[in-house]
Scaffold this active site. Structure first.
Site, PDB file in Angstrom:
ATOM      1  N   LYS A   1      -2.773 -20.364  26.706  1.00  0.00           N
ATOM      2  CA  LYS A   1      -1.363 -20.349  26.323  1.00  0.00           C
ATOM      3  C   LYS A   1      -1.152 -19.486  25.073  1.00  0.00           C
ATOM      4  CE  LYS A   1       2.261 -22.064  23.871  1.00  0.00           C
ATOM      5  NZ  LYS A   1       2.449 -22.145  22.401  1.00  0.00           N
TER       6      LYS A   1
ATOM      7  N   ASP B   1       3.124 -23.824  28.722  1.00  0.00           N
ATOM      8  CA  ASP B   1       2.944 -24.988  27.860  1.00  0.00           C
ATOM      9  C   ASP B   1       3.542 -26.212  28.555  1.00  0.00           C
ATOM     10  OD1 ASP B   1       5.641 -24.754  27.686  1.00  0.00           O
ATOM     11  OD2 ASP B   1       5.669 -24.044  25.620  1.00  0.00           O
TER      12      ASP B   1
END
Length: 211
Positions: free
Chosen positions: A120, A138
């Site tokens: 991420k 996320d």
DNA sequence: AACTCGGGGCA
DNA sequence: TGCCCAGAGTT
């Protein structure tokens, strides 16, 4: 997977959140990398109020390494996970200097080898600092994409594969930011405001907050 | 898959 | 007060 309403959903996201953007303050790739490491489980607002002072004094890896771990801990103590993050940031700075001449590398494989940098965080840096196509996933993206029927997966990497195959490359990062904004404003984890949601007509789980 | 880290945000 | 969180790493 095929999503019949994908164009309508993307258009509504674009018109609802025309100015969605990365809210971390940074002036170069190094600052974004550090800010994004700090942003795990913390709000961008809190990160910005820390990094404003931090980057003024320590704008690059070699400067940052003038700090001892405990000194850096004290500068980031107001957000959570500060010991882990301080250690990871300093280790990442060493790696940048030793292996990359102090610059931030521009590939996923290189970035995820940095301490504190997962897929991420690497995606955020690639897309925002370097314009490399990437789709950061996320918990907001995970939740909202699933509610909208854009994926049925729970694994972030599988969700990323679904989204990147469903959405044209040039819209990846913009869509990421729009899903984040939507997840914070209306499509929150608890008590989503489906009554006020412009996407509700296309949402297979509208009114259901158990996702 | 299920922990741990952690101060803040929010009910 | 007591959860949960704008992840990543380890077991």
């Amino acid at each position: 997977m095929a999503v019949k309403n994908i164009e309508a959903i993307l258009n509504l996201l674009a018109s609802t959140y025309p100015h969605a953007h990365c809210e971390l303050n940074y002036k170069n790739p190094f600052e974004l990398l550090v800010a994004t490491i700090l942003s795990a489980q913390a709000t961008d607002q809190k990160v910005n109020q820390i990094t404003a002072k931090l980057f003024a004094q320590y704008p690059n890896p070699s400067k940052m390494l003038e700090l001892t771990p405990s000194e850096l801990e004290n500068k980031i103590r107001s957000i959570g996970l500060f010991r882990t993050k301080a250690k990871n940031i300093l280790a990442t700075c060493k790696l940048l200097i030793n292996d990359y001449d102090g610059e931030v590398p521009q590939t996923m494989d290189q970035l995820v080898k940095m301490p504190g940098v997962g897929r991420k965080t690497a995606s955020v840096v690639l897309a925002n600092a370097f314009g490399v196509p990437a789709f950061p996933v996320d918990t907001h993206v995970l939740r909202v994409a699933k509610r909208l029927g854009l994926t049925t997966e729970n694994n972030p990497l599988k969700v990323e594969k679904d989204l990147t195959s469903l959405i044209s490359e040039k819209l990846w990062i913009a869509t990421h930011h729009r899903l984040i904004f939507h997840g914070r404003r209306l499509c929150s984890a608890r008590k989503p405001q489906c009554n006020n949601c412009p996407l509700a007509i296309h949402c297979p789980t509208r009114g259901n907050d158990t996702f």
